[in-house]
Design a protein around this motif. Structure first.
Motif, PDB file in Angstrom:
ATOM      1  N   ASP A 172      82.449  72.358  33.988  1.00 40.55           N
ATOM      2  CA  ASP A 172      82.099  73.769  34.084  1.00 40.55           C
ATOM      3  C   ASP A 172      83.081  74.550  34.946  1.00 40.55           C
ATOM      4  O   ASP A 172      83.334  75.728  34.702  1.00 40.55           O
ATOM      5  CB  ASP A 172      80.680  73.935  34.638  1.00 40.55           C
ATOM      6  N   ARG A 191      88.845  73.996  33.962  1.00 44.67           N
ATOM      7  CA  ARG A 191      89.031  74.559  32.620  1.00 44.67           C
ATOM      8  C   ARG A 191      90.312  74.088  31.940  1.00 44.67           C
ATOM      9  O   ARG A 191      90.570  74.445  30.788  1.00 44.67           O
ATOM     10  CB  ARG A 191      89.021  76.088  32.684  1.00 44.67           C
ATOM     11  N   ARG A 224      82.997  67.737  36.340  1.00 46.33           N
ATOM     12  CA  ARG A 224      82.874  69.157  36.663  1.00 46.33           C
ATOM     13  C   ARG A 224      83.586  70.012  35.619  1.00 46.33           C
ATOM     14  O   ARG A 224      84.378  70.892  35.937  1.00 46.33           O
ATOM     15  CB  ARG A 224      83.429  69.443  38.058  1.00 46.33           C
TER      16      ARG A 224
END
Length: 419
Positions: free
Chosen positions: A186, A189, A184
């Motif tokens: 996306d 971060r 994940r």
């Protein structure tokens, strides 16, 4: 923020602007044209160009289509938001928040910290770890109107088992953390780690070394930088030793706290040598206000010595929501009271924050093609004292308050619950 800086954010809620009017951000429907939405007539503060000009922001398909001279696009859109007299910025980004509501003792609702306060993106700072991220994504990321991103905690538990998440021998499972991030990327971060005495126990610097090994592995596998956000507080480990392990793009949150062992080692000294060295090599200093981690005195001394915050964030959670933090716009007002310019403060809450999480030009921007996240701010004259985490006060003479926000092309006004 709506009302005085001391107003609880629980008295605010977002509302889609469609079919409603706000006295300071009025939306009207006009004959459909080439744009879905125009935010018109406001003072556009562009953090990337460093300019402040009156103009129109035109939106199509959830992205910024054009920045135009004021009054040139109002008749060519399906919806029009009148921003005359307001400051218009890229959507505000809170780089450090706690929004794992119900699963941790600190979490608050993402839309309370986010769109309900004019913030279009919140980055949860380590509330979830590899064991809990799937649930965090299902219960917080997916249903929220606000864009919710994550600094994944290096601890597998995140903060779901309290605040000593790195004191045990089995709290870090690096392989699981890497798998979770790669699945994940996306949403995740960066990695969050809290490096203070009460958290790491006898483990010292080893959790940070483990975090750096993981970020280096992610960067190697993805070909993109992957930062660590480090919480600093009471030593040990020493602040300087933590800084020595950080590299370009890494973030130090709570950098301007007033506790012993912080940015200024002595009452009458200059800043810590390792802090200057870290900033010079690209380590980024973040505010992370919280209930105990922002001091006017420290910020003002830092500015005097040429050290400026790269980003502004709230560390908003259940214990700081009602004070001293309240919301991101209150924290931004405090930075202005401490000596930052409005333009610097907006940049710290928009484009600089986007850059820190690898989303420069995608959010926090007025660039053509960027996501149409926009915040409308009113600058209200107000002499109400602003309070830091140590109970000290400053007066800015005005405050910033969010009156509306656009999230991916959908406009929301911000109003009191009893309005």
């Amino acid at each position: 923020m709506s009302g005085s800086p001391g107003e609880s954010a629980t008295s605010r809620r977002p509302e889609a602007l469609h079919g409603t009017n706000s006295s300071r951000a009025e939306l009207t429907r006009v004959e459909a044209g080439p744009y879905d939405l125009v935010v018109g007539g406001g003072l556009l503060i562009d953090p990337e160009k460093g300019t402040s000009t009156v103009g129109d922001i035109a939106v199509r398909d959830g992205r910024i289509s054009a920045v135009l001279a004021s009054g040139t696009a109002g008749g060519a859109c399906a919806e029009y938001v009148d921003a005359h007299g307001l400051l218009v910025t890229p959507g505000l980004i809170d780089l450090h928040a706690h929004v794992y509501d119900g699963a941790t003792g600190l979490g608050i609702a993402a839309d309370l910290a986010g769109i309900g306060s004019g913030v279009t993106t919140v980055v949860d700072a380590g509330s979830s770890g590899s064991d809990t991220f799937e649930d965090f994504e299902r219960t917080v990321v997916a249903p929220s109107t606000t864009r919710v991103l994550s600094w994944l905690n290096i601890s597998r538990h995140g903060l779901t088992r309290g605040t000593t998440e790195l004191a045990g021998h089995d709290d870090i499972r690096s392989a699981d953390t890497v798998r979770t991030i790669l699945a994940r990327r996306d949403v995740i971060r960066g990695i969050k780690i809290r490096m203070s005495r009460s958290v790491v126990g006898r483990n010292g610097l080893e959790p940070l070394r483990a975090a750096k090994r993981i970020t280096e592995q992610i960067a190697a596998e993805t070909g993109a930088p992957f930062p660590v956000m480090v919480h600093v507080g009471n030593a040990p480990p020493a602040f300087g030793d933590v800084l020595d392990l950080l590299g370009p793009g890494d973030v130090v949150t709570h950098a301007f706290h007033g506790k012993a062992g912080g940015l200024f080692p002595e009452a009458d000294s200059g800043p810590l040598r390792q802090a200057r060295d870290a900033v010079e090599r690209g380590v980024r200093l973040d505010v992370g206000h919280g209930s105990a981690s922002f001091a006017f005195d420290t910020m003002e001394r830092a500015l005097e010595h040429g050290i400026r915050p790269h980003t502004v964030s709230t560390d908003i959670h259940g214990r700081s929501l009602v004070g001293p933090v309240h919301d991101l716009t209150t924290t931004m007002t405090k930075l202005i009271a401490a000596g930052l310019t409005l333009d610097e403060t907006v940049r710290a809450a928009t484009s600089a924050a986007a850059e820190s999480i690898g989303l420069a030009g995608e959010i926090g921007s007025f660039a053509t093609g960027s996501v149409a996240d926009i915040t409308l701010l009113e600058r209200v004259e107000d002499a109400t004292p602003l309070v830091d985490a140590e109970g000290r006060t400053r007066t800015a003479g005005h405050r910033l308050t969010a009156v509306a926000a656009v999230r991916a092309g959908i406009t929301h006004r911000i109003r009191k619950a009893d309005a």
